[in-house]
Design an enzyme around this catalytic site. Structure first.
Site, PDB file in Angstrom:
ATOM      1  CG  PHE A 150      -1.876   1.183   1.177  1.00 29.44           C
ATOM      2  CD1 PHE A 150      -3.060   1.107   0.454  1.00 29.44           C
ATOM      3  CD2 PHE A 150      -1.586   2.375   1.833  1.00 29.44           C
ATOM      4  CE1 PHE A 150      -3.940   2.182   0.386  1.00 29.44           C
ATOM      5  CE2 PHE A 150      -2.457   3.455   1.773  1.00 29.44           C
ATOM      6  CZ  PHE A 150      -3.639   3.351   1.040  1.00 29.44           C
TER       7      PHE A 150
ATOM      8  CG  ASP B 127       5.511   3.784   1.737  1.00 28.26           C
ATOM      9  OD1 ASP B 127       5.543   4.477   2.771  1.00 28.26           O
ATOM     10  OD2 ASP B 127       4.474   3.580   1.087  1.00 28.26           O
TER      11      ASP B 127
ATOM     12  CE  LYS C  12      -0.139   5.748   7.571  1.00 30.20           C
ATOM     13  NZ  LYS C  12      -1.569   5.838   7.664  1.00 30.20           N
TER      14      LYS C  12
HETATM   15  C1  LIG Z   1       2.925   2.563   3.844  1.00 27.43           C
HETATM   16  C2  LIG Z   1       1.984   3.661   3.466  1.00 27.43           C
HETATM   17  N1  LIG Z   1       2.289   4.442   2.419  1.00 27.43           N
HETATM   18  C3  LIG Z   1       1.497   5.448   2.040  1.00 27.43           C
HETATM   19  C4  LIG Z   1       0.324   5.708   2.707  1.00 27.43           C
HETATM   20  C5  LIG Z   1      -0.560   6.826   2.244  1.00 27.43           C
HETATM   21  O1  LIG Z   1      -0.497   7.882   3.131  1.00 27.43           O
HETATM   22  P1  LIG Z   1      -1.609   9.037   3.054  1.00 27.43           P
HETATM   23  O2  LIG Z   1      -2.903   8.383   3.428  1.00 27.43           O
HETATM   24  O3  LIG Z   1      -1.142  10.050   4.041  1.00 27.43           O
HETATM   25  O4  LIG Z   1      -1.613   9.542   1.657  1.00 27.43           O
HETATM   26  C6  LIG Z   1      -0.042   4.922   3.801  1.00 27.43           C
HETATM   27  C7  LIG Z   1      -1.295   5.159   4.510  1.00 27.43           C
HETATM   28  O5  LIG Z   1      -1.809   4.352   5.225  1.00 27.43           O
HETATM   29  C8  LIG Z   1       0.813   3.874   4.190  1.00 27.43           C
HETATM   30  O6  LIG Z   1       0.523   3.071   5.212  1.00 27.43           O
END
Ligand SMILES: Cc1ncc(COP(=O)(O)O)c(C=O)c1O
Length: 414
Positions: free
Chosen positions: A137, A222, A251
């Site tokens: 994700f 990520d 986050k």
């Molecule tokens: C690993 C990871 N990358 C990217 C995101 C996306 O972040 P945002 O919701 O702030 O766009 C998330 C959100 O849960 C995530 O867990």
């Protein structure tokens, strides 16, 4: 106030992108949230692992308040002090060289993808393809949806953005099989969070690093979910001893306000004037909060405490799993998942989320048979125990299960 809010819920002016419970939440403090009826909930969602210091921590609110009276947004084309200081601090703590700030995790990842494509154009003969992973994700804009490996997402807003191929986590042969002259980077979460907390193994990440070095590819982590103390180190990569070329944060970086970042090592930091930007990128209001957050999170004593609470969480979840005959307990630091097992019923996850809510505990079911726990990193031993007690209570009432005297769970017919 309550009637007014009820009326607003029943007038659906908010787009229905989430199945939300009926409560309207009006106040938060530390590990706790209150709804408009004055009911208190122990919050193990924390804005989806965002509020690393819990709700409305003074470290954050004071930074927000002070900066809000000084300077909000001069222009992304002008320097401001908080963004310079935060970029400097992040580089010093992480060993990376340059930073770009955004607002969301998806934005940070989109930026990392652009950076990789630019690098491919400059240094790898126009290579553009990025190897990502099944069930990954990375966000919800078009590029990050294509990078994600959520089942069904490739067809959801077709045509999907090209340039991504999917390997399997912890299967190095599946990665090797995808490398071609078009490949420019490998991108992954060190622990797949949204998929249900599936950690990469240290050996797999080491192999990926070696593979990238051998083939001249970029390694991108990520760390939107795993960074900022969540795994018990300031950055997730420190837990595995593998340093990527590019890392994204989100986050917990803002701790409750919209702030994300892309960090790149010198050789991968290839943007030139005009390549990227954003009206609110690196605005001092959010960066001042980020600066206060990172200073608090980087304290070794704080991180030791996260690891201690993590051990307590693991022990408590294992005890519940054993008592009720549930499944695997996975995680690190304060990011954990509990598999409920097939005997628990096909909707056990969402069912338990509802039961927990009724009992006053907020948790998440990233999959039908899996619960995920993302408490604040500073919750107390007592708060953690309280949450485990509520969770145990919820599990004991799971439809399809009854608790036997010897502690084993068995299926009952209805
Ligand atoms: C690993 C990871 N990358 C990217 C995101 C996306 O972040 P945002 O919701 O702030 O766009 C998330 C959100 O849960 C995530 O867990």
């Amino acid at each position: 106030m309550t009637d007014q809010l009820d009326a607003l819920i029943h007038r659906p002016h908010l787009m229905a992108v989430n199945a939300r419970p009926p409560q309207v939440f009006v106040r938060g403090e530390g590990a706790w949230l209150w709804d408009a009826q004055g009911r208190r909930y122990l919050d193990w969602l924390q804005g989806w692992a965002v509020n690393a210091l819990g709700h409305c921590h003074p470290v954050l609110t004071q930074a927000l308040s002070a900066q809000s009276q000084r300077l909000l947004t001069p222009s992304p084309a002008l320097y401001n002090a908080p963004s310079l200081e935060l970029a400097g601090l992040l580089c010093e703590l992480s060993g990376f060289d340059q930073v770009f700030f955004g607002s969301t995790g998806a934005e940070a990842n989109e930026t990392a993808l652009k950076l990789a494509r630019k690098w491919g154009r400059l240094h790898r003969g126009g290579a553009f393809q990025i190897i990502t992973f099944d069930n990954a994700f990375h966000g919800r804009n078009l590029a990050t949806m294509a990078a994600s490996g959520k089942p069904g997402w490739d067809a959801m807003f077709a045509p999907a953005m090209p340039g991504f191929v999917k390997a399997r986590l912890n299967d190095i042969e599946s990665v090797k099989a995808l490398i071609s002259a078009h490949t420019v980077a490998i991108m992954l979460e060190p622990v797949q969070g949204e998929a249900g907390v599936w950690p990469a193994t240290q050996a797999f990440l080491q192999d990926l690093r070696a593979l990238c070095d051998e083939h001249g590819l970029l390694l991108i982590f990520d760390e939107v979910q795993t960074g900022c103390g969540r795994l018990g180190q300031l950055f997730g990569f420190e837990c595995f001893g593998v340093r990527p070329d590019i890392m994204t944060l989100g986050k917990g970086l803002g701790g409750g306000v919209p702030l994300s970042a892309v960090l790149a090592r010198q050789h991968a930091s290839v943007f030139e004037f005009g390549d990227h930007g954003g009206t609110l990128a690196g605005n001092p209001l959010m960066c001042a909060v980020g600066l206060a957050m990172v200073k608090a999170l980087a304290n070794p004593a704080f991180l030791a405490q996260v690891r201690e609470r993590g051990a307590q969480m693991e022990q408590g979840l294992r005890a519940i799993s054993e008592e009720f005959g549930l499944g695997e307990v996975r995680g690190k630091g304060l990011l954990w998942a509990l598999e409920l097992g097939t005997d628990a019923g096909p909707n056990a996850g969402p069912e338990l989320v509802k039961t927990c809510l009724k009992l006053g505990l907020l948790v998440n079911a990233p999959r039908q048979q899996c619960l995920r726990f993302m408490p604040p990193l500073n919750l107390t031993e007592q708060e953690l125990q309280e949450g485990l007690t509520l969770l145990r209570q919820a599990v004991s009432g799971l439809s399809g299960h009854s608790l036997e005297a010897n502690g084993a769970a068995r299926l009952v017919s209805h």
